[in-house]
Design an enzyme around this catalytic site. Structure first.
Site, PDB file in Angstrom:
ATOM      1  CG  ASP A   1      -1.952   1.119   1.147  1.00 40.98           C
ATOM      2  OD1 ASP A   1      -1.785   2.034   0.310  1.00 40.98           O
ATOM      3  OD2 ASP A   1      -2.915   1.101   1.935  1.00 40.98           O
TER       4      ASP A   1
ATOM      5  CG  HIS B   1      -0.605   5.325   4.897  1.00 39.46           C
ATOM      6  ND1 HIS B   1      -1.473   5.528   5.941  1.00 39.46           N
ATOM      7  CD2 HIS B   1      -1.351   4.776   3.903  1.00 39.46           C
ATOM      8  CE1 HIS B   1      -2.686   5.113   5.599  1.00 39.46           C
ATOM      9  NE2 HIS B   1      -2.639   4.663   4.363  1.00 39.46           N
TER      10      HIS B   1
ATOM     11  CB  ILE C   1      -2.576   8.342   9.536  1.00 40.92           C
ATOM     12  CG1 ILE C   1      -3.135   8.016   8.139  1.00 40.92           C
ATOM     13  CG2 ILE C   1      -3.017   9.726   9.994  1.00 40.92           C
ATOM     14  CD1 ILE C   1      -4.657   7.986   8.053  1.00 40.92           C
TER      15      ILE C   1
ATOM     16  N   GLY D   1      -4.459   1.618   8.195  1.00 42.64           N
ATOM     17  CA  GLY D   1      -5.428   0.868   8.987  1.00 42.64           C
ATOM     18  C   GLY D   1      -5.101  -0.615   8.999  1.00 42.64           C
TER      19      GLY D   1
END
Length: 285
Positions: free
Chosen positions: A189, A194, A209, A212
């Site tokens: 990903d 990110h 961040i 998830g």
């Protein structure tokens, strides 16, 4: 054919993927395993051993990246506005250390929350080995905040798992590293949310961040190191709802409740008073 009918008809079978022990170990490091390089139980997931041979173990949730990018087809969503809602993986047999696999993806449901409220799309991917045997079934729900008003039903989403109201039976703190997202993104990903501070800022976050799905893997670690005694083969199912992001470097506290072979859990970042995972459910067998 309506947009809803088009969505529901999407399917993509026979997508081909392959991975080796390198990807297996990278994923384990990506979710923080091996932080103590002398911990033999975690080393079994991040090191293939040479002097006293032992088989490398595969983290069950590696299934989430084993066929990264597999999907039912182009949904034409506003990608800037799409976030992970839920992830639920059922494990049919332990994942091999290296494999050629196929992925069959289809849409399970789509719910229209309204023009200004977005849409929820739920799809599944079945991973199979080269003999055609099912390895894992991945169910994902995505919240597409910019794609409401397409004409689908508004009600009927599956009810979330309810965690017990009693005090947790066990709690663990799992630290993340400031560079955790930069490692985890190498599992597939590459979303700049990110890794790129400017992109994260434009998306409304003070800094990049954590994925998830990295937090998802961290909750798998939490069960592995407590109720599963580091036995990857014990996992039958691992499901969560994402409720808030983690920032790399934060400590994730996992509260767990054991009822028979079902472990319910939630995860939070105490330093900010935020719950990051809700309705967690692991089935061990």
């Amino acid at each position: 054919m309506s947009k809803y009918d088009e969505l529901m008809a999407l399917k993509n079978f026979g997508q081909k993927y392959a991975y080796t022990d390198r990807e297996v170990m990278l994923y384990a490091v990506g979710i923080g395993m091996g932080a103590d390089p002398m911990d033999e139980k975690e080393l079994a997931y991040v090191n293939e051993a040479a002097f006293s041979p032992r088989e490398l173990k595969v983290v069950p949730t590696f299934a989430s990246v084993a066929a990264w990018g597999a999907n039912p087809g182009e949904m034409n969503l506003n990608r800037l506005m799409v976030v992970d809602g839920e992830r639920d993986i059922t494990f049919h047999r332990p994942l091999p250390v290296a494999a050629h696999i196929t992925a069959d993806s289809s849409v399970l449901g789509a719910w229209d929350k309204g023009k200004d409220k977005g849409a929820v799309i739920r799809h599944k991917t079945v991973l199979k080995n080269d003999k055609g045997e099912e390895l894992a079934t991945l169910v994902a729900s995505r919240f597409a905040r910019g794609d409401g008003g397409f004409g689908g039903p508004s009600e009927g989403q599956p009810e979330p798992h309810k965690v017990p109201t009693r005090a947790p039976d066990k709690s663990v703190d799992i630290a993340t590293r400031p560079d955790q997202a930069l490692i985890y993104r190498l599992c597939g990903d590459r979303n700049p949310l990110h890794s790129d501070p400017e992109f994260a800022h434009r998306a409304g976050f003070p800094k990049p961040i954590l994925h998830g799905m990295c937090t998802y893997g961290i909750t798998c670690r939490g069960i592995l190191q407590t109720y599963a005694d580091y036995d990857a083969g014990a996992f039958k199912q691992h499901a969560v709802r994402f409720s808030s992001p983690v920032y790399p470097g934060e400590t994730v506290t996992m509260d767990m409740w054991k009822d028979g072979n079902v472990i319910s859990f939630e995860a939070k970042v105490k330093a900010r008073g935020v719950t990051v995972i809700k309705s967690g459910r692991t089935v061990l067998g």
